[in-house]
Design a protein around this motif. Sequence first.
Motif, short mmCIF file in Angstrom:
data_model
loop_
_atom_site.label_atom_id
_atom_site.label_comp_id
_atom_site.label_asym_id
_atom_site.label_seq_id
_atom_site.Cartn_x
_atom_site.Cartn_y
_atom_site.Cartn_z
N ARG A 132 3.71 -13.29 1.05
CA ARG A 132 2.41 -13.51 0.43
C ARG A 132 2.55 -14.44 -0.76
NH1 ARG A 132 0.73 -8.19 -3.20
NH2 ARG A 132 2.45 -8.40 -4.68
N ASP A 133 1.50 -15.20 -1.04
CA ASP A 133 1.43 -16.09 -2.19
C ASP A 133 0.26 -15.61 -3.03
OD1 ASP A 133 0.94 -18.17 -4.00
OD2 ASP A 133 1.74 -19.65 -2.60
N ILE A 134 0.56 -14.94 -4.12
CA ILE A 134 -0.49 -14.37 -4.95
C ILE A 134 -1.38 -15.45 -5.54
CG2 ILE A 134 -0.95 -13.06 -7.06
CD1 ILE A 134 1.49 -11.38 -6.43
N ALA A 135 -0.79 -16.56 -5.94
CA ALA A 135 -1.56 -17.65 -6.55
C ALA A 135 -2.60 -18.21 -5.58
CB ALA A 135 -0.62 -18.75 -7.02
N ARG A 147 -6.68 -1.01 -0.07
CA ARG A 147 -6.65 -0.65 -1.48
C ARG A 147 -7.22 0.75 -1.59
NH1 ARG A 147 -9.20 -3.71 -6.80
NH2 ARG A 147 -8.31 -2.27 -8.33
N ASN A 152 -3.76 -16.34 -2.99
CA ASN A 152 -4.43 -15.20 -2.34
C ASN A 152 -4.25 -15.23 -0.83
OD1 ASN A 152 -5.43 -14.12 -4.76
ND2 ASN A 152 -7.21 -15.49 -4.70
N SER A 155 -8.56 -11.67 -5.41
CA SER A 155 -7.15 -11.56 -5.75
C SER A 155 -6.46 -10.49 -4.89
CB SER A 155 -6.99 -11.20 -7.22
OG SER A 155 -5.62 -10.95 -7.52
N ILE A 156 -5.29 -10.84 -4.38
CA ILE A 156 -4.54 -9.89 -3.56
C ILE A 156 -3.54 -9.09 -4.38
CG2 ILE A 156 -4.81 -11.34 -1.52
CD1 ILE A 156 -1.87 -12.14 -1.82
N HIS A 157 -3.47 -9.41 -5.66
CA HIS A 157 -2.46 -8.78 -6.50
C HIS A 157 -2.62 -7.26 -6.55
CE1 HIS A 157 0.44 -8.36 -9.74
NE2 HIS A 157 -0.45 -7.64 -10.41
N ALA A 158 -3.85 -6.79 -6.55
CA ALA A 158 -4.10 -5.36 -6.70
C ALA A 158 -4.14 -4.60 -5.37
CB ALA A 158 -5.41 -5.13 -7.45
N SER A 218 2.84 -2.52 -1.72
CA SER A 218 2.97 -2.68 -3.18
C SER A 218 3.74 -3.94 -3.54
CB SER A 218 3.65 -1.44 -3.78
OG SER A 218 2.88 -0.29 -3.54
N GLY A 219 3.61 -4.94 -2.74
CA GLY A 219 4.23 -6.22 -3.02
C GLY A 219 5.74 -6.27 -2.90
#
Length: 114
Positions: free
Chosen positions: A70-73, A98, A75, A26-29, A52-53
Amino acid sequence: VQLQASGGGVVQTGGSLRLSCTASASIHALDVMAWYRQAPGKPRELVAEIISGAIVNYVDSVKGRFTISRDIAKNTLYLEMNSLKPEDTAVYYCNAQRGTLKYWGQGTLVTVSS
């Protein structure tokens, strides 16, 4: 996190390409996701980044022509490149950070012919 970049190729001046970078997790974090490039005989340079998105930065030479997203869904990180110039020719690398950890993709070659 493993990063897999794709989408490079040969294009004429003024053309467009879209680069993709798919992450194994996951790229969310992730704190930062970015695209770098390295032309022959030159140091690697930051092209565009998402912090930070929300915060987006571009190197001056690509402003108005490139778009990072970016597309979090999925990744996946993208770099939409328009109005390409011969000086954009380089190996493009995706990067993720990160904390103090940095990850690099394998690079994808973009060649812009005049």
